[in-house]
Design a protein around this motif. Structure first.
Motif, short mmCIF file in Angstrom:
data_model
loop_
_atom_site.label_atom_id
_atom_site.label_comp_id
_atom_site.label_asym_id
_atom_site.label_seq_id
_atom_site.Cartn_x
_atom_site.Cartn_y
_atom_site.Cartn_z
N PHE A 69 0.83 -1.20 0.00
CA PHE A 69 0.00 0.00 0.00
C PHE A 69 0.86 1.25 0.00
CE2 PHE A 69 0.57 -0.96 4.53
CZ PHE A 69 0.90 0.28 5.05
N ALA A 70 0.23 2.34 -0.36
CA ALA A 70 0.92 3.63 -0.38
C ALA A 70 0.07 4.64 0.37
CB ALA A 70 1.12 4.09 -1.82
N CYS A 71 0.72 5.64 0.95
CA CYS A 71 0.00 6.66 1.69
C CYS A 71 0.38 8.05 1.20
CB CYS A 71 0.33 6.58 3.18
SG CYS A 71 -0.24 5.06 3.93
N ALA A 72 -0.44 8.99 1.57
CA ALA A 72 -0.27 10.37 1.10
C ALA A 72 1.06 10.98 1.51
CB ALA A 72 -1.42 11.23 1.63
N ASP A 73 1.65 10.49 2.59
CA ASP A 73 2.93 11.07 3.03
C ASP A 73 4.11 10.49 2.25
OD1 ASP A 73 2.85 8.49 4.12
OD2 ASP A 73 4.18 9.07 5.77
N GLY A 74 3.84 9.61 1.29
CA GLY A 74 4.90 9.04 0.47
C GLY A 74 5.42 7.71 1.00
N SER A 75 4.78 7.19 2.03
CA SER A 75 5.19 5.88 2.55
C SER A 75 4.61 4.78 1.68
CB SER A 75 4.67 5.68 3.98
OG SER A 75 5.20 6.66 4.84
N VAL A 76 5.46 3.84 1.27
CA VAL A 76 5.02 2.67 0.53
C VAL A 76 5.45 1.45 1.35
CG1 VAL A 76 5.22 1.33 -1.61
CG2 VAL A 76 5.25 3.84 -1.69
N ARG A 77 4.53 0.55 1.59
CA ARG A 77 4.85 -0.66 2.33
C ARG A 77 4.53 -1.87 1.46
NH1 ARG A 77 7.06 2.78 4.33
NH2 ARG A 77 7.04 3.54 6.48
N VAL A 78 5.51 -2.75 1.32
CA VAL A 78 5.36 -3.95 0.49
C VAL A 78 5.44 -5.15 1.42
CG1 VAL A 78 6.31 -5.21 -1.47
CG2 VAL A 78 6.49 -2.71 -1.40
N PHE A 79 4.54 -6.10 1.25
CA PHE A 79 4.50 -7.25 2.15
C PHE A 79 5.34 -8.38 1.56
CE2 PHE A 79 0.11 -6.23 4.26
CZ PHE A 79 0.51 -4.93 4.46
N SER A 80 6.06 -9.08 2.43
CA SER A 80 7.02 -10.09 1.97
C SER A 80 6.35 -11.19 1.14
CB SER A 80 7.75 -10.71 3.16
OG SER A 80 6.83 -11.24 4.09
N SER A 81 5.11 -11.54 1.46
CA SER A 81 4.45 -12.62 0.71
C SER A 81 4.15 -12.21 -0.73
CB SER A 81 3.15 -13.04 1.41
OG SER A 81 3.45 -13.59 2.67
N LEU A 82 3.99 -10.93 -0.94
CA LEU A 82 3.83 -10.44 -2.31
C LEU A 82 5.16 -10.60 -3.05
CD1 LEU A 82 2.14 -8.79 -4.45
CD2 LEU A 82 3.30 -6.78 -3.54
N MET A 83 6.25 -10.26 -2.36
CA MET A 83 7.57 -10.37 -2.98
C MET A 83 7.92 -11.83 -3.31
SD MET A 83 9.63 -7.48 -0.74
CE MET A 83 11.11 -7.54 -1.76
N ASP A 84 7.35 -12.75 -2.53
CA ASP A 84 7.62 -14.17 -2.77
C ASP A 84 7.06 -14.67 -4.10
OD1 ASP A 84 8.92 -14.43 -0.35
OD2 ASP A 84 7.16 -15.19 0.72
N ILE A 85 6.00 -14.03 -4.57
CA ILE A 85 5.36 -14.55 -5.79
C ILE A 85 5.63 -13.69 -7.03
CG2 ILE A 85 3.52 -15.76 -4.54
CD1 ILE A 85 1.64 -13.45 -5.60
N MET A 86 6.27 -12.53 -6.82
CA MET A 86 6.49 -11.61 -7.94
C MET A 86 7.97 -11.56 -8.32
SD MET A 86 3.59 -9.98 -8.77
CE MET A 86 1.91 -10.03 -8.11
#
Ligand code: ZN
Length: 271
Positions: free
Chosen positions: A102-119
């Motif tokens: 997800f991304a937020c208005a303050d410019g923070s982007v958070r990526v979850f490790s399980s997403l990285m496992d399949i991409m």
């Protein structure tokens, strides 16, 4: 099982087991009130509250450390896009089972490790581009406003205040969770997809990565069990459509290369 719909490329209308830290909002959620109309909610408010929400989530989720392979990989991919398009972005990996980002208005982007496992790296870049698109398009402002309203339990009775008030710690937790539960409109998703495609193209990444990312999500939504990955998604008809939209653009741009049959990886991907 808890339903989450959120800003990620993947997540509109999905349902899966939650491991990211969340709290039960109970009855506090779902208040749409007259107070909302009275409240002046600026971009500055959205940024400030986003920052508070992300700080709370960072504190309440397992964040990958600086030497963690997930962080190293994300640094490699995202490092050069920290100041993308006039934005000041920061990013971290949550080591959780949810397939999400997800991304937020303050410019923070958070990526979850399980997403990285399949991409693959290329697919992750498409996701990153999509999330940057949400920040750039200020898509999270409305979601943040609504999350704030819920957290502050604002209703007609408390609409006397027309500006954003400070929240206590438990209210910030509620706000963060309400934000995670928020979803973008189809139009916002489609615009973020376009942004992602343009981002890939401008940076000379393979735009087919955006296509294969959606194909994988479509497979997940079909409940494919071929990989041993947990069956995390319910029906998600948009993924296939969104993949086809990307294919069309790529063909038009002469950038299409048929990736063949897309399947979910049999083991965790690291690049
Ligand atoms: Zn999105």
């Amino acid at each position: 099982m808890k339903k989450i719909t959120l800003c990620l490329i993947l997540l509109v209308g999905t349902s899966y087991s939650i491991n990211a830290q969340k709290i039960n909002l109970g009855k506090a959620a779902g208040i749409v009130s007259n107070g909302a109309k009275a409240l002046t909610f600026t971009n500055g408010d959205a940024i400030k509250l986003s920052k508070e929400s992300v700080d709370w989530m960072d504190k309440n989720n397992p964040v990958a450390g600086p030497k963690d392979p997930y962080t190293v990989r994300l640094n490699k991919l995202f490092g050069k896009h920290k100041s993308q398009d006039g934005l000041n972005l920061n990013y971290k990996v949550y080591k959780v089972k949810d397939i999400n980002a997800f991304a937020c208005a303050d410019g923070s982007v958070r990526v979850f490790s399980s997403l990285m496992d399949i991409m693959t790296d290329n697919e992750l870049l498409a996701v990153i581009g999509h999330e940057i698109g949400h920040v750039k398009n200020q898509d999270t402002k409305d979601a943040m406003k609504s999350a704030y309203m819920k957290a502050a339990a604002l209703d007609a009775a408390s609409s006397a205040s027309s500006t954003v008030a400070a929240l206590n710690d438990s209210q910030v937790g509620k706000m963060a969770n309400a934000f995670l539960d928020a979803s973008h409109s189809k139009k916002q998703e489609s615009e973020a997809d376009t942004y992602s495609y343009d981002f890939m193209k401008a940076n000379k990444y393979d735009v087919v990565g955006a296509y294969t990312a959606f194909k994988k999500l479509a497979l997940l939504s079909q409940g494919s069990t071929q990989t041993g990955f947990e069956k995390m998604f319910n029906s998600h008809p948009d993924s296939e459509k969104r993949a086809q939209a990307i294919k069309k653009r790529a063909e038009k741009d002469g950038l299409w290369k048929d990736p063949g049959t897309v399947s979910l990886p049999a083991s965790k991907l690291t690049k």
